[in-house]
Scaffold this motif. Sequence first.
Motif, PDB file in Angstrom:
ATOM      1  N   VAL A 101       1.091  13.092  13.029  1.00 13.64           N
ATOM      2  CA  VAL A 101       1.191  11.248  12.850  1.00 13.64           C
ATOM      3  C   VAL A 101       0.477  11.247  11.031  1.00 13.64           C
ATOM      4  O   VAL A 101      -0.125  12.205  10.690  1.00 13.64           O
ATOM      5  CB  VAL A 101       0.872  10.879  13.636  1.00 13.64           C
ATOM      6  N   GLY A 102       0.903  10.523  11.033  1.00 13.56           N
ATOM      7  CA  GLY A 102      -0.545  10.074   9.699  1.00 13.56           C
ATOM      8  C   GLY A 102      -0.744   8.442   9.361  1.00 13.56           C
ATOM      9  O   GLY A 102      -0.267   8.230   9.329  1.00 13.56           O
ATOM     10  N   ALA A 103      -1.209   8.933   8.303  1.00 16.24           N
ATOM     11  CA  ALA A 103      -1.969   7.231   8.122  1.00 16.24           C
ATOM     12  C   ALA A 103      -1.579   7.424   5.942  1.00 16.24           C
ATOM     13  O   ALA A 103      -1.345   8.651   5.465  1.00 16.24           O
ATOM     14  CB  ALA A 103      -3.319   7.409   7.769  1.00 16.24           C
ATOM     15  N   CYS A 104      -0.409   6.107   5.661  1.00 15.18           N
ATOM     16  CA  CYS A 104      -0.473   6.908   3.965  1.00 15.18           C
ATOM     17  C   CYS A 104      -0.592   5.304   3.894  1.00 15.18           C
ATOM     18  O   CYS A 104      -0.850   4.248   3.925  1.00 15.18           O
ATOM     19  CB  CYS A 104       0.703   6.558   4.131  1.00 15.18           C
ATOM     20  N   GLY A 105      -1.351   5.180   2.343  1.00 18.46           N
ATOM     21  CA  GLY A 105      -1.409   4.410   0.876  1.00 18.46           C
ATOM     22  C   GLY A 105      -1.617   5.003  -0.254  1.00 18.46           C
ATOM     23  O   GLY A 105      -2.021   5.829  -0.452  1.00 18.46           O
ATOM     24  N   SER A 158      -7.919  11.065  -9.012  1.00 15.74           N
ATOM     25  CA  SER A 158      -6.844  10.335  -9.765  1.00 15.74           C
ATOM     26  C   SER A 158      -7.526   9.434 -10.492  1.00 15.74           C
ATOM     27  O   SER A 158      -8.735   8.823 -10.136  1.00 15.74           O
ATOM     28  CB  SER A 158      -5.505   9.604  -8.921  1.00 15.74           C
ATOM     29  N   LEU A 159      -7.183   8.189 -11.459  1.00 18.55           N
ATOM     30  CA  LEU A 159      -7.422   7.410 -12.387  1.00 18.55           C
ATOM     31  C   LEU A 159      -7.060   6.210 -10.867  1.00 18.55           C
ATOM     32  O   LEU A 159      -5.952   5.637 -10.839  1.00 18.55           O
ATOM     33  CB  LEU A 159      -7.182   7.328 -13.411  1.00 18.55           C
ATOM     34  N   TYR A 160      -8.112   5.317 -10.089  1.00 12.63           N
ATOM     35  CA  TYR A 160      -7.677   4.167  -9.435  1.00 12.63           C
ATOM     36  C   TYR A 160      -7.717   2.795 -10.762  1.00 12.63           C
ATOM     37  O   TYR A 160      -8.593   2.792 -10.731  1.00 12.63           O
ATOM     38  CB  TYR A 160      -8.759   4.309  -8.377  1.00 12.63           C
ATOM     39  N   ILE A 161      -7.098   2.476 -10.459  1.00  9.18           N
ATOM     40  CA  ILE A 161      -7.322   1.034 -11.185  1.00  9.18           C
ATOM     41  C   ILE A 161      -6.952  -0.128 -10.116  1.00  9.18           C
ATOM     42  O   ILE A 161      -6.202  -0.274  -8.780  1.00  9.18           O
ATOM     43  CB  ILE A 161      -5.262   0.617 -11.702  1.00  9.18           C
ATOM     44  N   ARG A 162      -8.177  -0.561  -9.973  1.00  9.10           N
ATOM     45  CA  ARG A 162      -8.343  -2.135  -9.399  1.00  9.10           C
ATOM     46  C   ARG A 162      -7.943  -3.280  -9.901  1.00  9.10           C
ATOM     47  O   ARG A 162      -8.853  -3.645 -10.657  1.00  9.10           O
ATOM     48  CB  ARG A 162      -9.715  -2.074  -8.879  1.00  9.10           C
ATOM     49  N   PRO A 163      -6.773  -4.127  -9.793  1.00  7.29           N
ATOM     50  CA  PRO A 163      -6.768  -5.392 -10.334  1.00  7.29           C
ATOM     51  C   PRO A 163      -7.265  -6.913  -9.088  1.00  7.29           C
ATOM     52  O   PRO A 163      -7.660  -5.951  -8.426  1.00  7.29           O
ATOM     53  CB  PRO A 163      -5.536  -5.735 -10.209  1.00  7.29           C
ATOM     54  N   GLU A 202      -5.663  -5.752  -5.693  1.00 11.12           N
ATOM     55  CA  GLU A 202      -4.843  -4.644  -5.271  1.00 11.12           C
ATOM     56  C   GLU A 202      -4.770  -3.263  -5.998  1.00 11.12           C
ATOM     57  O   GLU A 202      -6.617  -2.804  -6.011  1.00 11.12           O
ATOM     58  CB  GLU A 202      -3.801  -4.899  -6.387  1.00 11.12           C
ATOM     59  N   GLY A 203      -4.685  -1.885  -5.297  1.00 13.50           N
ATOM     60  CA  GLY A 203      -4.849  -0.752  -6.119  1.00 13.50           C
ATOM     61  C   GLY A 203      -4.068   0.162  -6.272  1.00 13.50           C
ATOM     62  O   GLY A 203      -3.082   0.428  -5.256  1.00 13.50           O
ATOM     63  N   LEU A 204      -4.163   1.065  -7.721  1.00 13.69           N
ATOM     64  CA  LEU A 204      -2.916   1.472  -7.791  1.00 13.69           C
ATOM     65  C   LEU A 204      -3.842   2.875  -8.844  1.00 13.69           C
ATOM     66  O   LEU A 204      -4.853   2.854  -9.068  1.00 13.69           O
ATOM     67  CB  LEU A 204      -1.370   1.086  -8.535  1.00 13.69           C
ATOM     68  N   LYS A 205      -2.806   4.067  -8.706  1.00 11.13           N
ATOM     69  CA  LYS A 205      -3.430   4.975  -9.320  1.00 11.13           C
ATOM     70  C   LYS A 205      -2.705   5.758 -10.999  1.00 11.13           C
ATOM     71  O   LYS A 205      -1.442   5.426 -10.409  1.00 11.13           O
ATOM     72  CB  LYS A 205      -3.279   6.012  -8.243  1.00 11.13           C
TER      73      LYS A 205
END
Length: 340
Positions: free
Chosen positions: A277-281, A121-126, A57-60
């Motif tokens: 147009v764009g990319a998002c994530g 930001s702080l990226y959290i990687r589970p 996963e990836g969250l911030k």
Amino acid sequence: MEAIDWKNLPFGYIKTNYNVRCTFSDGKWGPIEVSDSEYIPMHMAAACLHYGQEAFEGLKAFRGADGKVRVFRMDENAARFRSSAEGIMMEPLPTDIFCEMVRKVVALNAEFVPPYGTGASLYIRPLEIGISPQVGVKPSKDYLVVMFVTPVGPYFKTGFAPTKVCMSRNYDRVAPLGTGAFKIGGNYAASLKAGELAHDLGYSVMFYLDPKEKKYLDECGAANFFGIRGNSYITPDSSSILPSITNKSICQLAEDLGMTVERRHIPVEELETFEEVGACGTAAVISPVGEIDDIDTGRSYKYGDGNPGKISTLLYNKLRGIQLGEEPDTHGWVEIIEDI
Ligand SMILES: Cc1ncc(COP(=O)(O)O)c(C=O)c1O
């Protein structure tokens, strides 16, 4: 801790103080453990090493103007982590353990949450892996979940400035009835060749078409795609893309702004009709795309005047505003990590 140049952080790995871990064995999840090691001791026959039982996963987490640390939509990441695990026959981690691990790993590494105003930001990687030693293709019995963090800057070198992407029918990230909706390592291994080709040709990512018919827009590298035309926010509905939590949030924000949201198949030809147009994530946030080059046909689609479009900017500011505590969190998307 060495001084970190917060304003010039890349999207990469930096060692932090601690990570947290939880093991599933003998049919149950154990306690959350804190580790200061960057390594995982593992049997050489572990299922993840041979048969790819791995999901992530990836969250911030963000530090706001008020000094508070906010994590964005961790319940959504917990749900997708479970869905990815189930998709490849792994034991799904209960949501309450996932959320507790997030709170703990952020609190333990509070000094690595980038200061407000740096854009970082702080990226959290589970991640979850099958660890039972076995030879023979079958699901593992035992699993390990590890969660680590790393401070990050923008995913695309261009940041919020429009980026250039390429499109080709000669590569697929996933199969039509495959694992595209899951966030598993195998999908990313399968995308490396196309991704490196895109970089070699001077593009930031490869834009994938639907793997069955190559008629519809699918994903923009490791990010969802959106197009804007008039008052409409249009984004692919496809079983082979990852259901992006950022995209889901932007759809809501677009509706809040009175826009019409269309989730549907988008034929390639429609590219010429979009105004933006764009990319998002999570990593890409909202990254405007200024040019899409179809490298099979030589056709090029261009957007804007080199600057992000008006609606993309509006949506970006809304999303960032909520994450940083500058805009009211009317949908209950952020959780403040207390006392750090
Ligand atoms: C293939 C792919 N698509 C889309 C996304 C965006 O999803 P999210 O907004 O949940 O980060 C990601 C990143 O997680 C991804 O890897």
